[in-house]
Structure formats: C-alpha cells, structure tokens
Design a protein around this motif. Structure first.
Motif, PDB file in Angstrom:
ATOM      1  N   PHE A  14       0.842  -1.193   0.000  1.00 46.59           N
ATOM      2  CA  PHE A  14       0.000   0.000   0.000  1.00 46.59           C
ATOM      3  C   PHE A  14       0.881   1.248   0.000  1.00 46.59           C
ATOM      4  O   PHE A  14       1.896   1.304   0.696  1.00 46.59           O
ATOM      5  N   GLN A  15       0.478   2.255  -0.783  1.00 43.44           N
ATOM      6  CA  GLN A  15       1.228   3.508  -0.854  1.00 43.44           C
ATOM      7  C   GLN A  15       0.367   4.664  -0.377  1.00 43.44           C
ATOM      8  O   GLN A  15      -0.837   4.704  -0.654  1.00 43.44           O
ATOM      9  N   ALA A  16       0.999   5.605   0.317  1.00 41.55           N
ATOM     10  CA  ALA A  16       0.307   6.799   0.783  1.00 41.55           C
ATOM     11  C   ALA A  16       1.261   7.984   0.701  1.00 41.55           C
ATOM     12  O   ALA A  16       2.443   7.871   1.038  1.00 41.55           O
ATOM     13  N   LEU A  17       0.745   9.113   0.220  1.00 48.67           N
ATOM     14  CA  LEU A  17       1.529  10.336   0.178  1.00 48.67           C
ATOM     15  C   LEU A  17       1.409  11.012   1.535  1.00 48.67           C
ATOM     16  O   LEU A  17       0.303  11.318   1.986  1.00 48.67           O
ATOM     17  N   GLU A  18       2.529  11.197   2.204  1.00 51.44           N
ATOM     18  CA  GLU A  18       2.541  11.751   3.559  1.00 51.44           C
ATOM     19  C   GLU A  18       3.438  12.982   3.627  1.00 51.44           C
ATOM     20  O   GLU A  18       4.430  13.072   2.911  1.00 51.44           O
ATOM     21  N   THR A  19       3.089  13.891   4.521  1.00 58.39           N
ATOM     22  CA  THR A  19       3.922  15.060   4.790  1.00 58.39           C
ATOM     23  C   THR A  19       4.853  14.713   5.945  1.00 58.39           C
ATOM     24  O   THR A  19       4.401  14.255   6.999  1.00 58.39           O
ATOM     25  N   MET A  20       6.140  14.921   5.726  1.00 57.16           N
ATOM     26  CA  MET A  20       7.136  14.574   6.744  1.00 57.16           C
ATOM     27  C   MET A  20       7.280  15.699   7.757  1.00 57.16           C
ATOM     28  O   MET A  20       7.208  16.882   7.405  1.00 57.16           O
ATOM     29  N   PRO A  21       7.506  15.359   9.020  1.00 57.82           N
ATOM     30  CA  PRO A  21       7.783  16.395  10.017  1.00 57.82           C
ATOM     31  C   PRO A  21       9.143  17.038   9.726  1.00 57.82           C
ATOM     32  O   PRO A  21      10.068  16.356   9.287  1.00 57.82           O
ATOM     33  N   THR A  22       9.245  18.328   9.969  1.00 59.13           N
ATOM     34  CA  THR A  22      10.502  19.033   9.694  1.00 59.13           C
ATOM     35  C   THR A  22      11.389  19.130  10.926  1.00 59.13           C
ATOM     36  O   THR A  22      12.570  19.422  10.813  1.00 59.13           O
ATOM     37  N   ASN A  23      10.828  18.878  12.112  1.00 66.10           N
ATOM     38  CA  ASN A  23      11.592  19.091  13.342  1.00 66.10           C
ATOM     39  C   ASN A  23      11.971  17.799  14.059  1.00 66.10           C
ATOM     40  O   ASN A  23      12.527  17.840  15.143  1.00 66.10           O
ATOM     41  N   ALA A  24      11.636  16.650  13.462  1.00 61.99           N
ATOM     42  CA  ALA A  24      11.953  15.369  14.109  1.00 61.99           C
ATOM     43  C   ALA A  24      11.867  14.250  13.082  1.00 61.99           C
ATOM     44  O   ALA A  24      11.229  14.391  12.055  1.00 61.99           O
ATOM     45  N   CYS A  25      12.492  13.130  13.411  1.00 62.53           N
ATOM     46  CA  CYS A  25      12.367  11.939  12.577  1.00 62.53           C
ATOM     47  C   CYS A  25      11.130  11.164  13.023  1.00 62.53           C
ATOM     48  O   CYS A  25      10.817  11.127  14.200  1.00 62.53           O
ATOM     49  N   GLN A  26      10.446  10.552  12.073  1.00 62.45           N
ATOM     50  CA  GLN A  26       9.280   9.741  12.402  1.00 62.45           C
ATOM     51  C   GLN A  26       9.718   8.288  12.444  1.00 62.45           C
ATOM     52  O   GLN A  26       9.989   7.688  11.410  1.00 62.45           O
ATOM     53  N   TYR A  27       9.777   7.734  13.633  1.00 60.76           N
ATOM     54  CA  TYR A  27      10.299   6.384  13.816  1.00 60.76           C
ATOM     55  C   TYR A  27       9.239   5.315  13.545  1.00 60.76           C
ATOM     56  O   TYR A  27       9.556   4.230  13.096  1.00 60.76           O
ATOM     57  N   PHE A  28       7.969   5.604  13.839  1.00 60.57           N
ATOM     58  CA  PHE A  28       6.883   4.647  13.627  1.00 60.57           C
ATOM     59  C   PHE A  28       5.897   5.174  12.600  1.00 60.57           C
ATOM     60  O   PHE A  28       5.698   6.376  12.479  1.00 60.57           O
ATOM     61  N   TYR A  29       5.258   4.234  11.872  1.00 60.16           N
ATOM     62  CA  TYR A  29       4.223   4.598  10.914  1.00 60.16           C
ATOM     63  C   TYR A  29       3.237   3.444  10.823  1.00 60.16           C
ATOM     64  O   TYR A  29       3.636   2.293  10.657  1.00 60.16           O
ATOM     65  N   ASP A  30       1.947   3.752  10.945  1.00 53.66           N
ATOM     66  CA  ASP A  30       0.900   2.747  10.806  1.00 53.66           C
ATOM     67  C   ASP A  30       0.445   2.712   9.358  1.00 53.66           C
ATOM     68  O   ASP A  30      -0.048   3.718   8.836  1.00 53.66           O
ATOM     69  N   CYS A  31       0.602   1.562   8.708  1.00 49.57           N
ATOM     70  CA  CYS A  31       0.171   1.398   7.325  1.00 49.57           C
ATOM     71  C   CYS A  31      -1.342   1.571   7.251  1.00 49.57           C
ATOM     72  O   CYS A  31      -2.087   0.953   8.009  1.00 49.57           O
ATOM     73  N   LYS A  32      -1.777   2.409   6.314  1.00 56.26           N
ATOM     74  CA  LYS A  32      -3.208   2.643   6.144  1.00 56.26           C
ATOM     75  C   LYS A  32      -3.875   1.536   5.334  1.00 56.26           C
ATOM     76  O   LYS A  32      -5.083   1.504   5.205  1.00 56.26           O
ATOM     77  N   GLY A  33      -3.066   0.620   4.804  1.00 54.79           N
ATOM     78  CA  GLY A  33      -3.616  -0.493   4.038  1.00 54.79           C
ATOM     79  C   GLY A  33      -3.866  -1.722   4.892  1.00 54.79           C
ATOM     80  O   GLY A  33      -4.978  -2.231   4.968  1.00 54.79           O
TER      81      GLY A  33
END
Length: 72
Positions: A14-33
């Motif tokens: 599954f693919q999703a277009l996401e906006t990345m945070p500019t002030n931190a790294c995103q370590y976790f992500y829940d797949c929307k698929g």
C-alpha cells in the motif's frame, strides 16, 4: 526542501503520500492499508528513509550525508 514522500508498506505494498515532520524523525508509521506498524530498517533514522520516495528533511538538509536528528 521536499516535504512530501510516498511511503510504501513492505508488507502489503500500500502507498500513501505523507507530509514529513521538519523538526523530528518519524520512527513509527501505521500502514493505512494493512495496519502494520512500520519501523526503520537497520541503519536508517526514520520510516521515510526506509520506505519513502524522499529522505526525511534532516537528511535532505545535510545533503544526504546521514546527519539526521536521531544519529547526532
């Protein structure tokens, strides 16, 4: 600086277009698929560097030299 990245789930594709945070790294992500909890691959600072089409903003700012916030 590019702030949007297409993230692809390695489990279901599954693919999703996401906006990345500019002030931190995103370590976790829940797949929307499929609902899988994604974590970065070994050696990567965030899910965007592992599964996205664009590296995270801290890596972009450092010219791709690995100077991300979690490795500093």
């Amino acid at each position: 600086m590019i702030l949007e990245s297409m993230i692809t789930c390695p489990q279901c594709g599954f693919q999703a277009l996401e906006t990345m945070p500019t002030n931190a790294c995103q370590y976790f992500y829940d797949c929307k698929g499929c609902g899988a909890l994604l974590k970065p691959n070994a050696g990567d600072c965030c899910v965007f560097c592992s599964f996205g089409t664009v590296p995270c903003p801290p890596i972009q700012a450092d010219g791709g030299q690995g100077g991300c916030c979690s490795s500093a």
